[in-house]
Scaffold this active site. Structure first.
Site, mmCIF file in Angstrom:
data_model
loop_
_atom_site.group_PDB
_atom_site.id
_atom_site.type_symbol
_atom_site.label_atom_id
_atom_site.label_comp_id
_atom_site.label_asym_id
_atom_site.label_seq_id
_atom_site.Cartn_x
_atom_site.Cartn_y
_atom_site.Cartn_z
ATOM 1 N N CYS A 1 20.465 20.678 -10.026
ATOM 2 C CA CYS A 1 19.350 19.780 -9.985
ATOM 3 C C CYS A 1 19.904 18.556 -9.266
ATOM 4 C CB CYS A 1 18.906 19.168 -10.649
ATOM 5 S SG CYS A 1 18.017 21.091 -11.926
ATOM 6 N N LEU B 1 19.055 15.336 -7.203
ATOM 7 C CA LEU B 1 17.832 14.416 -7.319
ATOM 8 C C LEU B 1 18.319 13.378 -6.112
ATOM 9 C CD1 LEU B 1 17.285 13.491 -10.927
ATOM 10 C CD2 LEU B 1 16.236 15.354 -9.826
ATOM 11 N N THR C 1 23.559 21.855 -14.603
ATOM 12 C CA THR C 1 24.150 19.811 -14.138
ATOM 13 C C THR C 1 23.081 19.689 -12.951
ATOM 14 O OG1 THR C 1 25.949 21.287 -13.386
ATOM 15 C CG2 THR C 1 25.882 19.197 -12.503
ATOM 16 N N CYS C 2 23.033 18.105 -12.871
ATOM 17 C CA CYS C 2 22.261 17.715 -12.407
ATOM 18 C C CYS C 2 22.548 15.954 -12.192
ATOM 19 C CB CYS C 2 20.433 17.075 -13.153
ATOM 20 S SG CYS C 2 19.211 16.414 -12.810
ATOM 21 N N PHE C 3 22.495 15.722 -10.789
ATOM 22 C CA PHE C 3 22.648 14.651 -10.152
ATOM 23 C C PHE C 3 21.997 13.958 -9.074
ATOM 24 C CE2 PHE C 3 25.590 18.245 -8.763
ATOM 25 C CZ PHE C 3 25.631 17.764 -7.807
#
Length: 127
Positions: A77, A79, A104-106
């Site tokens: 993801c 952002l 995974t989100c960054f």
């Protein structure tokens, strides 16, 4: 063997790529942003609205490939700002009905069409 899959129920690619590729039992959709499939424009101005639309798009391409959100094994993801992290998590969590893929989100500097989020998944075929 690779199979290119396309559906009119999701936005047309805005670049030289496929909506989704099936490779054996694995499904690799292109990342989806909160774009309406009909208008080709971002929906709403909130992270919640754009997250919900991105998941509608992902559901459409996964279904066309013989999979679903319940068969997603990994998400990545992106952002536009981590200030949206909490609201994104709330909207994201509602989409999987208790299923919790690895994630995974960054934050990134910018997303296509100035979107607030982009979601990429890897899924397996429904059996």
């Amino acid at each position: 063997m690779l199979e290119i899959i396309h559906t009119k129920n999701a936005p047309e690619p805005i670049g030289p790529y496929s909506q989704v590729i099936k490779a054996g039992d694995f499904i690799f959709p292109a990342g989806q942003i909160g774009v309406d499939a009909v208008s080709g424009k971002l929906v709403g101005e909130s992270i919640t609205e754009q997250t919900e639309q991105a998941f509608k798009n992902l559901s459409a391409v996964l279904e066309a490939a013989g999979s679903s959100l319940q068969h997603v094994v990994k998400t990545t993801c992106y952002l536009s700002t981590m200030e949206n992290f909490q609201a994104f998590n709330e909207a994201y969590g509602k989409q999987f009905n208790g299923h919790k893929p690895a994630r995974t989100c960054f934050a990134v500097q910018e997303l296509p069409l100035k979107g607030l989020c982009e979601i990429e998944v890897v899924a397996v075929l429904k059996k």
